[in-house]
Design a protein around this motif. Structure first.
Motif, PDB file in Angstrom:
ATOM      1  N   THR A   1      -1.896  -1.115   8.343  1.00  0.00           N
ATOM      2  CA  THR A   1      -1.992   0.335   8.225  1.00  0.00           C
ATOM      3  C   THR A   1      -2.377   0.919   9.572  1.00  0.00           C
TER       4      THR A   1
ATOM      5  N   ALA B   1      -1.922   5.686   6.911  1.00  0.00           N
ATOM      6  CA  ALA B   1      -2.917   6.156   5.935  1.00  0.00           C
ATOM      7  C   ALA B   1      -3.948   7.003   6.681  1.00  0.00           C
TER       8      ALA B   1
ATOM      9  N   GLY C   1       1.741   7.143   3.025  1.00  0.00           N
ATOM     10  CA  GLY C   1       0.381   7.574   2.759  1.00  0.00           C
ATOM     11  C   GLY C   1       0.234   9.066   2.983  1.00  0.00           C
TER      12      GLY C   1
ATOM     13  N   LEU D   1       0.947   6.119  -1.463  1.00  0.00           N
ATOM     14  CA  LEU D   1      -0.513   5.996  -1.451  1.00  0.00           C
ATOM     15  C   LEU D   1      -1.097   7.375  -1.191  1.00  0.00           C
TER      16      LEU D   1
ATOM     17  N   GLY E   1      -4.711   9.251  -0.223  1.00  0.00           N
ATOM     18  CA  GLY E   1      -6.083   9.080   0.227  1.00  0.00           C
ATOM     19  C   GLY E   1      -6.964  10.135  -0.429  1.00  0.00           C
TER      20      GLY E   1
ATOM     21  N   GLU F   1      -0.839   3.812  -5.235  1.00  0.00           N
ATOM     22  CA  GLU F   1      -2.147   3.367  -4.760  1.00  0.00           C
ATOM     23  C   GLU F   1      -3.007   4.569  -4.427  1.00  0.00           C
TER      24      GLU F   1
ATOM     25  N   LYS G   1      -6.281   5.289  -1.771  1.00  0.00           N
ATOM     26  CA  LYS G   1      -7.107   4.727  -0.695  1.00  0.00           C
ATOM     27  C   LYS G   1      -8.414   5.502  -0.602  1.00  0.00           C
TER      28      LYS G   1
ATOM     29  N   GLY H   1     -11.145   5.742   1.860  1.00  0.00           N
ATOM     30  CA  GLY H   1     -11.412   5.381   3.245  1.00  0.00           C
ATOM     31  C   GLY H   1     -12.858   5.588   3.614  1.00  0.00           C
TER      32      GLY H   1
ATOM     33  N   VAL I   1      -7.498   0.878  -3.242  1.00  0.00           N
ATOM     34  CA  VAL I   1      -7.646   0.326  -1.892  1.00  0.00           C
ATOM     35  C   VAL I   1      -8.946   0.843  -1.309  1.00  0.00           C
TER      36      VAL I   1
ATOM     37  N   GLU J   1      -9.096  -3.333   2.991  1.00  0.00           N
ATOM     38  CA  GLU J   1      -8.535  -3.051   4.314  1.00  0.00           C
ATOM     39  C   GLU J   1      -9.645  -3.063   5.360  1.00  0.00           C
TER      40      GLU J   1
END
Length: 343
Positions: free
Chosen positions: A36, A65, A95, A159, A161, A177, A179, A181, A213, A308
């Motif tokens: 990523t 992402a 993403g 994905l 976020g 997905e 994410k 972060g 994720v 990740e």
């Protein structure tokens, strides 16, 4: 580790041409599953390192992402993911997120969830070759509007976020997905799963369809103390943004205010010194390979589909990637001991 769990690397786009290729080759040789590139403000556009990495790899999935629909129009997002999918022969993912710090460049973020949802709709209509037009509240396509170049796949995985309930619910409705972060906190996994499930059920999907994720600053080294010191300085900037998004953690208001003040003054190392060990472990992977593997395993046990490991990876980037691949991955992928059988 379950066969469907992936381990990925998250890279900051601040390197020279050629550096990404070397990192990507090493990562794929070690057995990482996903590479990523972050889409952080004022760094290189992710498409540059992603195309370089696509050219020297043949297995890993690749994506940004995340991209955001405020600084990049959906037709351009569609073009970038289509280009990456062509270059990687079908290994790209898309993403999307609302983005952070955009006020610094004078960009507002009105109706962020609507913008993300409609951007995804526009992107996938373009990739599918749907020229029937689209009229949203934020974005639109006039009838007859279509891409004028070949597309490898009409449906690369999406994905989103997000941390919050509404963003997670959106991921539950439309994404493959989600994410989270800047977190390494196993307690947050169940929170995100519940938030995703709410959106998934409303859309007639099973919440488990959406992979979770978790990714965060990572610093691994044989010298665990030095790695954790580096991680404190690195995580301070993100802590100022994400700490209040985690409902499972209580951080003293005065501590968070002081961290923000020091980060704002560019004193990241001083800000990091204020971060205690228990708080560091919730927002970063850091220490020896054994310590980092234990943190990742706790997330896997809590139900994430992908861990990740984010930059800077180690005290030096390539050394960190090598240690993650040679010392951390084997600890995560070893077979569990067989259960004992009573005589």
């Amino acid at each position: 580790m379950a066969n469907d769990v992936e381990i990925g690397l998250g890279l900051q786009s601040d390197k020279r041409a050629g550096d990404y290729a070397r990192l990507a080759r090493g990562a794929e040789e070690h057995g990482f599953d996903v590479l990523t590139v972050f889409g952080d403000l004022m760094y290189q556009p992710p498409i540059f390192p992603l195309l370089e990495m696509a050219a020297v790899t043949g297995r890993v999935r690749l994506g940004a992402a995340c991209l955001n629909p405020f600084s990049m129009a959906p037709y351009e997002i569609a073009g970038q993911v289509a280009a990456l999918d062509l270059a990687s022969d079908g290994r790209a993912y898309l993403g999307l997120a609302r983005g952070t710090w955009l006020g610094a460049v004078g960009i507002g973020q009105p109706r962020p969830l609507t913008a993300i949802e409609e951007a995804a709709e526009v992107v996938y209509r373009l990739l599918r070759g749907d020229s029937g037009g689209y009229e949203g509240r934020v974005f639109r396509l006039l009838p007859g509007t279509a891409l004028r170049y070949p597309v490898r796949r009409p449906d690369p995985p999406l994905l989103i976020g997000a941390w919050g309930p509404k963003g997670a619910a959106l991921a539950g409705r439309i994404a493959d997905e989600i994410k989270v972060g800047g977190s390494a906190n196993p307690a947050m996994v169940a929170v995100i799963r519940d938030r995703v499930r709410a959106g998934a059920l409303a859309a007639g999907r099973a919440g488990e369809e959406v992979g979770i994720v978790f990714g965060a600053v990572t610093v691994v080294d044989a010298d665990g103390a030095a790695a954790r010191d580096r991680a404190r300085a690195e995580v301070a900037m993100y802590l100022a943004v994400v700490a209040e998004l985690d409902p499972t953690v209580e951080i003293p208001a005065d501590l968070l205010a002081r961290v923000r003040e020091l980060v704002g003054a560019g004193r990241h190392r001083d800000a990091g010194r204020l971060v205690p060990d228990d708080l560091l472990d919730l927002f970063a992977f850091s220490g020896t390979p054994e310590q980092v593997a234990a943190q990742a395993q706790a997330l896997i046990d809590a139900g994430v589909r992908r861990v990740e490991f984010g930059t800077p990876h180690g005290l030096a980037d390539m050394r960190g990637v090598d240690l993650l691949g040679s010392a951390v991955l084997p600890l995560l992928r070893r077979e569990p001991a067989p259960a004992s059988v009573a005589p």
